[in-house]
Design a protein around this motif. Structure first.
Motif, PDB file in Angstrom:
ATOM      1  N   MET A 116       9.454 -10.100   7.171  1.00 57.57           N
ATOM      2  CA  MET A 116       8.335 -10.105   6.935  1.00 57.57           C
ATOM      3  C   MET A 116       7.902  -9.404   5.759  1.00 57.57           C
ATOM      4  N   GLU A 117       7.468  -9.762   4.855  1.00 58.26           N
ATOM      5  CA  GLU A 117       7.235  -9.034   3.581  1.00 58.26           C
ATOM      6  C   GLU A 117       5.618  -9.463   3.476  1.00 58.26           C
ATOM      7  N   SER A 118       4.971  -8.534   3.314  1.00 61.12           N
ATOM      8  CA  SER A 118       3.397  -8.552   3.225  1.00 61.12           C
ATOM      9  C   SER A 118       3.109  -7.436   2.467  1.00 61.12           C
ATOM     10  N   MET A 121      -1.258  -6.478   4.306  1.00 62.53           N
ATOM     11  CA  MET A 121      -1.245  -5.799   5.504  1.00 62.53           C
ATOM     12  C   MET A 121      -2.204  -4.646   5.079  1.00 62.53           C
ATOM     13  N   HIS A 122      -3.302  -4.460   6.054  1.00 64.66           N
ATOM     14  CA  HIS A 122      -4.029  -3.337   5.590  1.00 64.66           C
ATOM     15  C   HIS A 122      -4.322  -2.304   6.829  1.00 64.66           C
ATOM     16  N   VAL A 123      -3.680  -0.835   7.016  1.00 64.75           N
ATOM     17  CA  VAL A 123      -3.947  -0.471   8.127  1.00 64.75           C
ATOM     18  C   VAL A 123      -4.570   0.991   7.513  1.00 64.75           C
ATOM     19  N   GLY A 140       1.227  -2.454   2.433  1.00 64.27           N
ATOM     20  CA  GLY A 140       1.970  -3.360   2.592  1.00 64.27           C
ATOM     21  C   GLY A 140       3.385  -2.989   3.293  1.00 64.27           C
ATOM     22  N   ILE A 141       4.105  -3.945   3.803  1.00 59.91           N
ATOM     23  CA  ILE A 141       5.278  -3.651   4.441  1.00 59.91           C
ATOM     24  C   ILE A 141       6.264  -4.866   4.477  1.00 59.91           C
ATOM     25  N   LYS A 171       4.631   0.637   2.470  1.00 56.47           N
ATOM     26  CA  LYS A 171       3.819   1.252   1.455  1.00 56.47           C
ATOM     27  C   LYS A 171       2.700   2.006   2.017  1.00 56.47           C
ATOM     28  N   LEU A 172       2.769   3.511   1.708  1.00 53.09           N
ATOM     29  CA  LEU A 172       1.707   4.390   2.399  1.00 53.09           C
ATOM     30  C   LEU A 172       1.257   5.082   1.427  1.00 53.09           C
ATOM     31  N   GLN A 173      -0.077   5.714   1.196  1.00 57.84           N
ATOM     32  CA  GLN A 173      -0.740   6.313   0.226  1.00 57.84           C
ATOM     33  C   GLN A 173      -1.807   7.175   1.344  1.00 57.84           C
ATOM     34  N   VAL A 174      -1.648   8.477   1.039  1.00 55.17           N
ATOM     35  CA  VAL A 174      -2.436   9.426   1.754  1.00 55.17           C
ATOM     36  C   VAL A 174      -3.331  10.168   1.080  1.00 55.17           C
ATOM     37  N   LYS A 175      -4.573  10.555   1.317  1.00 52.55           N
ATOM     38  CA  LYS A 175      -5.812  11.078   0.615  1.00 52.55           C
ATOM     39  C   LYS A 175      -6.540  11.928   1.448  1.00 52.55           C
ATOM     40  N   GLY A 176      -6.791  13.277   0.849  1.00 56.54           N
ATOM     41  CA  GLY A 176      -7.605  14.213   1.627  1.00 56.54           C
ATOM     42  C   GLY A 176      -8.207  15.057   0.486  1.00 56.54           C
ATOM     43  N   PRO A 177      -9.070  16.044   1.010  1.00 52.39           N
ATOM     44  CA  PRO A 177      -9.678  17.079  -0.040  1.00 52.39           C
ATOM     45  C   PRO A 177      -8.850  18.003  -0.201  1.00 52.39           C
ATOM     46  N   LEU A 178      -7.729  18.296   0.507  1.00 47.21           N
ATOM     47  CA  LEU A 178      -6.745  19.477  -0.067  1.00 47.21           C
ATOM     48  C   LEU A 178      -5.608  18.942  -0.631  1.00 47.21           C
ATOM     49  N   ILE A 179      -5.317  17.800  -0.563  1.00 43.47           N
ATOM     50  CA  ILE A 179      -4.193  17.240  -1.157  1.00 43.47           C
ATOM     51  C   ILE A 179      -4.310  16.256  -2.283  1.00 43.47           C
TER      52      ILE A 179
END
Length: 204
Positions: A116-118, A121-123, A140-141, A171-179
């Motif tokens: 599976m190539e997506s 996908m949204h999580v 994405g995955i 495919k992962l993206q991380v977002k936060g006020p400190l980083i």
């Protein structure tokens, strides 16, 4: 009328019995077909993916996936799935092979390769930890592996699982006020928790 709790308990018992029976039968099996590609299955899956398969998978598995992700957080961290969409691209299946029981000649397993190539996908996973609160987004995955499908007709069930850990890229993206917004190595455990959630669930 039995309560919802009683119905859930009965369903869990039925699944446990079915899994135990399937494991006994898998100890005695023999391949009865050569590996083959069944293109019509992929066509049917693509047609049914959004209107039928996705809602069914989310309804049957979202609670288990949420628990796996929560338990996948290291000590001092918290994770929780807030949003989950499986995307528009359905998996591709190939190299099907049927196995029969040597004791009664009945089919007791179907194995196939799955890929599976997506990109749709949204999580969204909300979390907190030593680096403060953050929001991780899977956009994405790619996943591939050998799968086994076990029919349990007396319980009107199909159990499925990977034969081993699948190859998976998230495919992962991380977002936060400190980083800020980035993909940082400290958050690789989110990928691992997400991957474990998807591969560890048998569905009935």
């Amino acid at each position: 009328m039995p309560s919802q709790e009683e119905l859930e308990r009965q369903q869990k018992q039925a699944v446990a019995v079915a899994v135990e029976q399937a494991q006994r039968e898998m100890a005695a099996r023999v391949a009865v077909t050569l590996p083959e590609s069944v293109d019509w299955v992929n066509r049917l899956t693509s047609e049914l993916w959004l209107p039928f398969v996705v809602p069914l998978m989310l309804n049957d598995n979202i609670a288990a996936w949420q628990e796996k992700v929560r338990r996948g957080a290291p000590s001092g961290w918290e994770l929780a799935i807030q949003e989950m969409e499986l995307g528009q691209q359905s998996p591709r299946l190939s190299n099907f092979q049927v196995y029969n029981s040597v004791t009664n000649g009945r089919m007791n397993a179907l194995e196939c390769d799955m890929r599976m190539e997506s990109t749709s996908m949204h999580v969204v996973v909300a979390g907190s930890g030593p680096l403060g609160k953050f929001r991780a987004t899977v956009s994405g995955i790619t996943v591939s592996g050998r799968m086994r499908i076990l029919p349990i007709p007396e319980h009107r069930m199909l159990l499925w699982s990977f034969l081993g850990p699948p190859d998976m890229a998230v495919k992962l993206q991380v977002k936060g006020p400190l980083i800020g917004e980035r993909d940082v190595p400290q958050f690789s455990f989110i990928r691992n928790a997400f991957a474990a959630a998807l591969q560890a669930r048998d569905s009935a």
